[in-house]
Design a protein around this motif. Structure first.
Motif, PDB file in Angstrom:
ATOM      1  N   GLY A 251       0.793  -1.226   0.000  1.00  0.00           N
ATOM      2  CA  GLY A 251       0.000   0.000   0.000  1.00  0.00           C
ATOM      3  C   GLY A 251       0.827   1.280   0.000  1.00  0.00           C
ATOM      4  O   GLY A 251       0.289   2.375   0.124  1.00  0.00           O
ATOM      5  N   LYS A 252       2.167   1.156  -0.105  1.00  0.00           N
ATOM      6  CA  LYS A 252       3.013   2.351  -0.063  1.00  0.00           C
ATOM      7  C   LYS A 252       3.905   2.399  -1.298  1.00  0.00           C
ATOM      8  O   LYS A 252       4.225   1.361  -1.869  1.00  0.00           O
ATOM      9  CB  LYS A 252       3.950   2.308   1.160  1.00  0.00           C
ATOM     10  N   TYR A 253       4.291   3.631  -1.636  1.00  0.00           N
ATOM     11  CA  TYR A 253       5.297   3.746  -2.676  1.00  0.00           C
ATOM     12  C   TYR A 253       6.640   4.005  -2.015  1.00  0.00           C
ATOM     13  O   TYR A 253       6.851   5.042  -1.387  1.00  0.00           O
ATOM     14  CB  TYR A 253       4.976   4.886  -3.671  1.00  0.00           C
ATOM     15  N   MET A 254       7.557   3.056  -2.121  1.00  0.00           N
ATOM     16  CA  MET A 254       8.858   3.203  -1.506  1.00  0.00           C
ATOM     17  C   MET A 254       9.881   3.669  -2.542  1.00  0.00           C
ATOM     18  O   MET A 254       9.938   3.135  -3.646  1.00  0.00           O
ATOM     19  CB  MET A 254       9.326   1.871  -0.889  1.00  0.00           C
ATOM     20  N   CYS A 255      10.697   4.661  -2.138  1.00  0.00           N
ATOM     21  CA  CYS A 255      11.689   5.208  -3.053  1.00  0.00           C
ATOM     22  C   CYS A 255      13.047   4.547  -2.867  1.00  0.00           C
ATOM     23  O   CYS A 255      13.341   4.020  -1.793  1.00  0.00           O
ATOM     24  CB  CYS A 255      11.870   6.708  -2.796  1.00  0.00           C
ATOM     25  N   GLY A 256      13.845   4.628  -3.894  1.00  0.00           N
ATOM     26  CA  GLY A 256      15.247   4.237  -3.769  1.00  0.00           C
ATOM     27  C   GLY A 256      16.029   5.404  -3.184  1.00  0.00           C
ATOM     28  O   GLY A 256      15.532   6.530  -3.146  1.00  0.00           O
ATOM     29  N   ALA A 257      17.234   5.128  -2.715  1.00  0.00           N
ATOM     30  CA  ALA A 257      18.013   6.197  -2.094  1.00  0.00           C
ATOM     31  C   ALA A 257      19.479   6.055  -2.449  1.00  0.00           C
ATOM     32  O   ALA A 257      19.968   4.952  -2.684  1.00  0.00           O
ATOM     33  CB  ALA A 257      17.849   6.168  -0.583  1.00  0.00           C
ATOM     34  N   GLU A 258      20.154   7.180  -2.495  1.00  0.00           N
ATOM     35  CA  GLU A 258      21.585   7.168  -2.755  1.00  0.00           C
ATOM     36  C   GLU A 258      22.181   8.444  -2.181  1.00  0.00           C
ATOM     37  O   GLU A 258      21.520   9.476  -2.157  1.00  0.00           O
ATOM     38  CB  GLU A 258      21.822   7.132  -4.265  1.00  0.00           C
ATOM     39  N   VAL A 259      23.419   8.347  -1.702  1.00  0.00           N
ATOM     40  CA  VAL A 259      24.085   9.533  -1.174  1.00  0.00           C
ATOM     41  C   VAL A 259      24.829  10.220  -2.312  1.00  0.00           C
ATOM     42  O   VAL A 259      25.608   9.600  -3.010  1.00  0.00           O
ATOM     43  CB  VAL A 259      25.064   9.151  -0.047  1.00  0.00           C
ATOM     44  N   GLU A 260      24.516  11.490  -2.521  1.00  0.00           N
ATOM     45  CA  GLU A 260      25.165  12.257  -3.582  1.00  0.00           C
ATOM     46  C   GLU A 260      25.471  13.648  -3.053  1.00  0.00           C
ATOM     47  O   GLU A 260      25.062  14.000  -1.960  1.00  0.00           O
ATOM     48  CB  GLU A 260      24.228  12.412  -4.780  1.00  0.00           C
ATOM     49  N   LYS A 261      26.154  14.419  -3.852  1.00  0.00           N
ATOM     50  CA  LYS A 261      26.383  15.809  -3.530  1.00  0.00           C
ATOM     51  C   LYS A 261      25.037  16.515  -3.397  1.00  0.00           C
ATOM     52  O   LYS A 261      24.113  16.224  -4.138  1.00  0.00           O
ATOM     53  CB  LYS A 261      27.185  16.438  -4.677  1.00  0.00           C
ATOM     54  N   MET A 262      24.963  17.441  -2.411  1.00  0.00           N
ATOM     55  CA  MET A 262      23.700  18.152  -2.257  1.00  0.00           C
ATOM     56  C   MET A 262      23.613  19.248  -3.313  1.00  0.00           C
ATOM     57  O   MET A 262      24.455  20.125  -3.355  1.00  0.00           O
ATOM     58  CB  MET A 262      23.583  18.739  -0.859  1.00  0.00           C
ATOM     59  N   SER A 263      22.614  19.144  -4.192  1.00  0.00           N
ATOM     60  CA  SER A 263      22.469  20.186  -5.196  1.00  0.00           C
ATOM     61  C   SER A 263      21.038  20.238  -5.706  1.00  0.00           C
ATOM     62  O   SER A 263      20.311  19.244  -5.666  1.00  0.00           O
ATOM     63  CB  SER A 263      23.438  19.956  -6.357  1.00  0.00           C
ATOM     64  N   LYS A 264      20.674  21.421  -6.148  1.00  0.00           N
ATOM     65  CA  LYS A 264      19.300  21.651  -6.605  1.00  0.00           C
ATOM     66  C   LYS A 264      18.897  20.678  -7.695  1.00  0.00           C
ATOM     67  O   LYS A 264      17.776  20.206  -7.724  1.00  0.00           O
ATOM     68  CB  LYS A 264      19.164  23.086  -7.112  1.00  0.00           C
ATOM     69  N   SER A 265      19.865  20.406  -8.596  1.00  0.00           N
ATOM     70  CA  SER A 265      19.513  19.580  -9.750  1.00  0.00           C
ATOM     71  C   SER A 265      19.204  18.139  -9.340  1.00  0.00           C
ATOM     72  O   SER A 265      18.582  17.403 -10.079  1.00  0.00           O
ATOM     73  CB  SER A 265      20.653  19.594 -10.766  1.00  0.00           C
ATOM     74  N   LYS A 266      19.638  17.756  -8.159  1.00  0.00           N
ATOM     75  CA  LYS A 266      19.365  16.390  -7.707  1.00  0.00           C
ATOM     76  C   LYS A 266      18.165  16.335  -6.772  1.00  0.00           C
ATOM     77  O   LYS A 266      17.835  15.293  -6.221  1.00  0.00           O
ATOM     78  CB  LYS A 266      20.610  15.815  -7.024  1.00  0.00           C
ATOM     79  N   PHE A 267      17.536  17.488  -6.575  1.00  0.00           N
ATOM     80  CA  PHE A 267      16.335  17.582  -5.729  1.00  0.00           C
ATOM     81  C   PHE A 267      16.555  17.026  -4.335  1.00  0.00           C
ATOM     82  O   PHE A 267      15.653  16.476  -3.729  1.00  0.00           O
ATOM     83  CB  PHE A 267      15.142  16.876  -6.399  1.00  0.00           C
ATOM     84  N   ASN A 268      17.789  17.145  -3.855  1.00  0.00           N
ATOM     85  CA  ASN A 268      18.057  16.597  -2.528  1.00  0.00           C
ATOM     86  C   ASN A 268      18.463  17.687  -1.533  1.00  0.00           C
ATOM     87  O   ASN A 268      19.029  17.396  -0.500  1.00  0.00           O
ATOM     88  CB  ASN A 268      19.120  15.499  -2.613  1.00  0.00           C
ATOM     89  N   THR A 269      18.195  18.950  -1.881  1.00  0.00           N
ATOM     90  CA  THR A 269      18.557  20.009  -0.940  1.00  0.00           C
ATOM     91  C   THR A 269      17.446  20.190   0.089  1.00  0.00           C
ATOM     92  O   THR A 269      16.275  19.991  -0.194  1.00  0.00           O
ATOM     93  CB  THR A 269      18.766  21.367  -1.640  1.00  0.00           C
TER      94      THR A 269
END
Length: 991
Positions: free
Chosen positions: A755-773
């Motif tokens: 019943g859930k959508y689970m995402c994958g994860a990875e450690v990357e540089k923090m940047s706007k283009s990676k949507f991880n800020t």
RNA sequence: GCCCAGAUGGCGGAAUUGGUAGACGCAGCAGACUCAAAAUCUGCCGUUCGCAAGGAUGUGCAGGUUCGAUUCCUGUUCUGGGCACCA
């Protein structure tokens, strides 16, 4: 009364602001302490949670030192010139000054919410004319100085001129030995000229010669030139040999450039490292960067390659091939020489047969960056057809060119010894060059052996001598035979100090007949003029070359690089309003060195070396009284982003048999966004059949018809970054996702797990283009600045890189709420009291004082935060609400969480600020113990614990241990070899 | 390629000088309070064998030194930073 952090933080931030609580005076009876953060560039993207890490660390230290009774300078400002603003201007037509100012405002408002103790009255901005006036002024000092090698110190150029008129340059050899004046009338032999010669030189020649000595000088250097864009590109604008924007070819081009003669300071920069408190790794990086090596230059006569019309005879080239080597002992193992392909004389010595191949190879190398050249595993090179003569045995040695030899290091030429050097060995193998073995059994023919301990063979007069002893013998011989000399070399090169850009400090220089004339100091600042466009000028010149009013005055069109302003900003903070000096001597004498400098290792060799050099030059010229800028350096790690991914599955199929009506009416297009949860993705990613089935069943579930008509169905998978802020842990918030990017995925379908959508994860540089800020302000809003500050510190050691994960912040927030409850109960209100503390409570407090003071002192903030938690947990367990305990605890916590502590401090009826409280003193008497529970091991394996008095002797301990039942069980009747007893640590029984 | 750093539970990390591996926190599980939820509190929580007591095993990988190694040495893999015009 509950912990209302937003009200408390707003209240105290306003109070501190109104009372100028962070204003620092240059006059104080207290000892000074200078805490500095590395200069931030105000980027348009604003702050993310990675930026404040170092600022919080330094803020804690600054506040801690203040509580310890110091007058603490903790300023902040902006390194505001830079490429991104210029690029933004080119793209959007907005003046960099405007976009930069906006960025700064944004930065400031973000910083303010975190509650830093910066003295904002001391703010500096490098792009402010009041600031860069002094950057230009320092440049003029450097321009008007030279480095006196005899006393290893910068001096005014007038002194050098005076020396020249009296004795020529007998004691001041030209740093670049190959220099010749442009006027052929005045040639210099052996880099030496006499007073008479000097006085006979014309003005221009004299100036040319002086330029060879100035600390800031003009010369020629290679840049990344992109013809299509008509501009010079920064290294990181070049990707794989082409421009990042547009993918146009980039080549090396020689342009006139300014340089700083940092190489003259190489030895002082090395020595200075012994006087500063930087990490060993940092010192090692700087040492390696400077790259001092001791070796020799050896000259080989060159026999030019054959020419077609004179095919039988070889001729000797007029000047010898000079190589630099650190291993002159291997001279008889030289099997070939390699030149850097950019050396001018290659075309003079090449043979007719090899000419075309050499030209082609040089063209290839021109398109390669230094980095690519060094990183290249593939061996490339080209034979020139010419030979060098080994001066000791007259052996003919083929001369090659290859990209692995760089023109900038040494003489740009090496003698290759394949039996001793791995790269040379591989090169020899590749080109089938026979290998001479001079180290006997140390060389196995399979790989080179760089040993210095082998006994030389095949080496004429060196046979039988150990290599490291042979080095000196060869050098002596070289000197005796006048075919070489002892030579110290540095890998470090002079620092390129100009950019063909607009957004930087203009040089206070005019050009007259090819001679650089410095502006008068009273004419500073030379203001950066406005330009119509930010595009480059002609011939690779900067945008300033497009301004007629500028060029008509023959002003320099280059501007200074980013590191100009940042090389001395720490001095300006000391006296930032001064209009007559860069900083008064009184101010620089008082604040002196930066006591603690906090910043990332990415500045290890650039910024840090430049500012160290500037400091040394200013010191030499008598402007300041210290020659190292930063006494102690703390390197903060990077906070990496933890990216989240969604997995899209799309249909690829042959739709030729569908008619167009069906195509329009069917939902293939509108439903192309189907996302599958992580574990499902894992299952299907390497199984096409399964993926196809999955897609098929989803389509039929969605009631999409016509599927069976498709041919060659193929499910294609793609991985997309998704904004971490709409993922809780790993679970995607589907509603938010559908709204994301203006509803791009509004109609997306999902295949879920449980019943859930689970995402994958990875450690990357923090940047706007990676949507991880992650924006710190969102967290401050939700949990408060105190929680945010403490959580950033709790993540791990300051100097270590670590990924950001917002999840854990709750724990720190709970801690502060728990602290609050020691003072106030939800039901009962005030619970704190003025009862006398018990020994147990004092022990809890003093354990915390000791631990937290030690941890703060060594920047181990994560363990300090743990210690606070332990302390508050223990106080809660013992139901201690006593002011006698809580008050010192508040002071301890003030550097970490200033708002809540100030609030509670006033709650305890204090009227002055907690910022200036006295740091509590640790009293060891509360922690004295009389016994310890010793871990007891048998043969190194822990078996039991036994409580033993701390003053027990070895014999007593042995008796107690051997009488223990568990010990007896494990010992059985094996003989006891030894009992190891380390007082206050452990016991180990060896059987 | 070269220089520097790092690798410990499901996760962030602790172990400061070679001496009890996993402090503290997150997540998870069980329970208390509550009509319920939130908040709060209590307990469990590396893997594995065992009902348990207790054992075995475990700090990227392979070796070594030591009574004892996350810590020291040798080799190796992977990750991050830098490599001269991003700042």
């Amino acid at each position: 009364m509950e912990y209302n952090f937003s009200e408390i933080e707003k209240k105290w931030q306003k109070n501190w602001n109104d009372t100028k609580a962070y204003k620092v005076s240059n006059i104080s009876s207290k000892p000074k302490y200078y805490v500095l953060d590395m200069f931030p560039y105000p980027s348009g993207a604003g702050l993310h949670v990675g930026h404040p890490l170092g600022y919080i660390a330094s803020d804690i230290y600054a506040r801690y030192k203040r509580l310890k009774g110091f007058n603490v300078l903790h300023p902040m400002g902006y390194d505001a010139f830079g490429l991104p603003a210029e690029q933004y201007a080119i793209e959007h037509g907005i003046h960099p000054a405007i976009s930069t100012e906006n960025n700064i405002k944004n930065f400031r408002s973000q910083l303010d919410k975190i509650g830093f103790c910066f003295d904002w009255d001391r703010e500096v901005k490098t792009c402010d004319a009041k600031y860069y006036k002094w950057t230009q002024w320092i440049f003029l000092q450097l321009f008007n100085s030279y480095f006196n090698r005899v006393i290893q110190k910068a001096e005014p150029i007038e002194k050098l001129i005076a020396t020249f008129t009296q004795e020529g340059n007998i004691h001041n050899e030209i740093p670049d030995a190959s220099f010749q004046p442009s006027n052929s009338k005045f040639q210099i032999s052996n880099s030496k000229f006499s007073a008479e010669e000097w006085n006979a030189f014309d003005e221009k020649t004299q100036q040319e010669i002086l330029m060879q000595y100035r600390l800031a000088f003009c010369g020629y250097g290679e840049v990344n030139w992109c013809e299509a864009l008509g501009t010079v590109l920064a290294n990181d604008e070049v990707v794989n040999g082409v421009s990042e924007r547009g993918g146009h070819p980039v080549i090396k081009k020689k342009l006139r450039q300014w340089y700083l003669r940092i190489t003259e300071y190489a030895d002082r920069l090395l020595q200075g490292l012994q006087t500063v408190d930087y990490s060993d790794a940092m010192k090692e990086m700087q040492t390696n960067w400077i790259g001092k090596s001791i070796g020799a230059e050896i000259s080989f006569q060159i026999v030019k390659g054959k020419t077609l019309n004179n095919s039988n005879s070889f001729t000797t080239y007029h000047s010898p091939l000079t190589v630099y080597t650190t291993r002159p002992d291997t001279i008889f193992g030289v099997d070939f020489c390699v030149l850097a392909p950019e050396l001018d004389y290659i075309m003079d010595i090449v043979s007719a047969e090899q000419k075309q191949a050499v030209e082609e190879y040089i063209t290839y190398v021109k398109s390669r960056s230094d980095r690519e050249r060094q990183a290249e595993k593939k061996i490339t090179g080209c034979f020139t057809g010419a030979y060098a003569i080994n001066p000791f045995n007259n052996k003919n040695i083929p001369i090659y060119i290859s990209e692995y030899v760089l023109a900038g290091y040494g003489t740009g030429a090496i003698m290759a010894v394949p039996c001793g050097d791995e790269r040379d060995f591989k090169f020899a193998k590749h080109f089938n060059i026979p290998i001479t073995n001079i180290i006997g059994e140390h060389f196995n023919g399979e790989e080179a052996n760089p040993t210095k301990d082998a006994i030389l063979s095949n080496s004429h007069f060196l046979n039988g001598i150990v290599m490291k002893d042979a080095i000196e013998i060869v050098v002596d011989k070289l000197v005796e035979l006048k075919i070489g000399k002892r030579k110290i070399n540095y890998k470090m090169r002079d620092a390129a100090f100009s950019r063909q850009r607009y957004w930087g400090e203009p040089f206070p220089i005019k050009w007259k007949d090819g001679v650089a004339i410095p502006l008068n100091e009273k004419d500073l600042p030379l203001l950066l003029p406005d330009v119509e466009t930010y595009s480059p000028g002609p011939e690779g010149e900067g945008p300033l070359a497009n301004i007629e009013s500028w060029t008509i005055q023959q002003l320099e069109t280059n501007t200074m690089p980013g590191y100009a302003g940042s090389s001395w900003y720490f001095l300006r903070y000391m006296d930032n309003e001064n209009e007559t000096e860069f900083a008064s001597k009184q101010a620089t004498d008082y604040w002196n060195q930066v006591d603690v400098y906090v910043g990332g290792t990415e500045h290890a060799v650039g910024h840090l070396l430049y500012s160290r050099m500037w400091t040394k030059a200013l010191y030499d010229l008598g402007f300041i009284s210290f020659d190292e800028p930063f006494k102690k350096l703390v390197n903060q790690g990077m906070i990496q982003g933890s990216s989240r991914f969604v997995y899209r599955i799309t249909l690829r199929a042959d739709i030729s048999e569908l008619n167009s009506n069906e195509l329009i009416s069917n939902k293939f297009n509108s439903n192309k966004n189907i996302f599958i949860s992580k574990s499902i993705f894992e299952k299907v990613k390497d199984n096409q059949e399964l993926a196809n089935q999955l897609l098929k069943s989803k389509f039929s579930e969605l009631g999409i018809e016509g599927f069976e008509k498709l041919k060659n169905i193929e499910a294609a998978l793609s991985v997309l970054h998704v904004d971490v802020n709409m993922v809780d842990g790993y679970e995607l918030n589907i509603e938010e996702f559908k709204k994301w990017r203006n509803g791009e995925y509004a109609n997306a379908e999902f295949i879920l797990e449980d019943g859930k959508y689970m995402c994958g994860a990875e450690v990357e540089k923090m940047s706007k283009s990676k949507f991880n800020t992650v924006n710190p302000n969102d967290l401050v809003e939700k949990y408060g600045a105190d929680t945010f500050r403490m959580y950033e510190m709790f993540l791990g050691p300051v100097e270590q890189s670590k990924p950001w994960d917002t999840k854990g912040i709750e724990g720190v927030h709970r801690f502060l709420k728990k602290l609050w409850r020691l003072f106030f109960d939800e039901m009962k209100g005030k619970v704190w009291n003025e009862e006398k503390a018990t020994d147990t409570e004092l022990k809890i407090l003093h354990k915390a004082i000791k631990k937290i003071e030690e941890d703060t002192e060594r920047f181990s903030y994560n363990t300090a935060v743990s210690a606070f938690m332990v302390c508050v947990n223990e106080l809660a367990d013992t139901k201690c609400n006593k002011k006698e305990i809580l008050e010192p605890l508040l002071i301890l916590l003030t550097p970490y969480a200033p708002h809540i502590t100030e609030e509670l401090w006033h709650t305890l009826d204090n009227v002055t600020s907690v910022l200036d409280a006295n740091y509590p003193t640790f009293n060891p008497q509360y922690l004295v113990e009389s016994s310890k529970e010793y871990p007891v091991s048998i043969n190194g394996k822990l078996r039991t614990n036994i409580v033993i008095a701390l003053d027990a002797t070895q014999q007593q301990v042995e008796q107690i241990v051997l009488a223990n039942d568990i010990v007896k069980k494990w010992v059985e009747d094996k003989p006891i070899k030894k009992i190891i007893f380390v007082k206050n640590k452990m016991i180990n029984v060896v059987v």
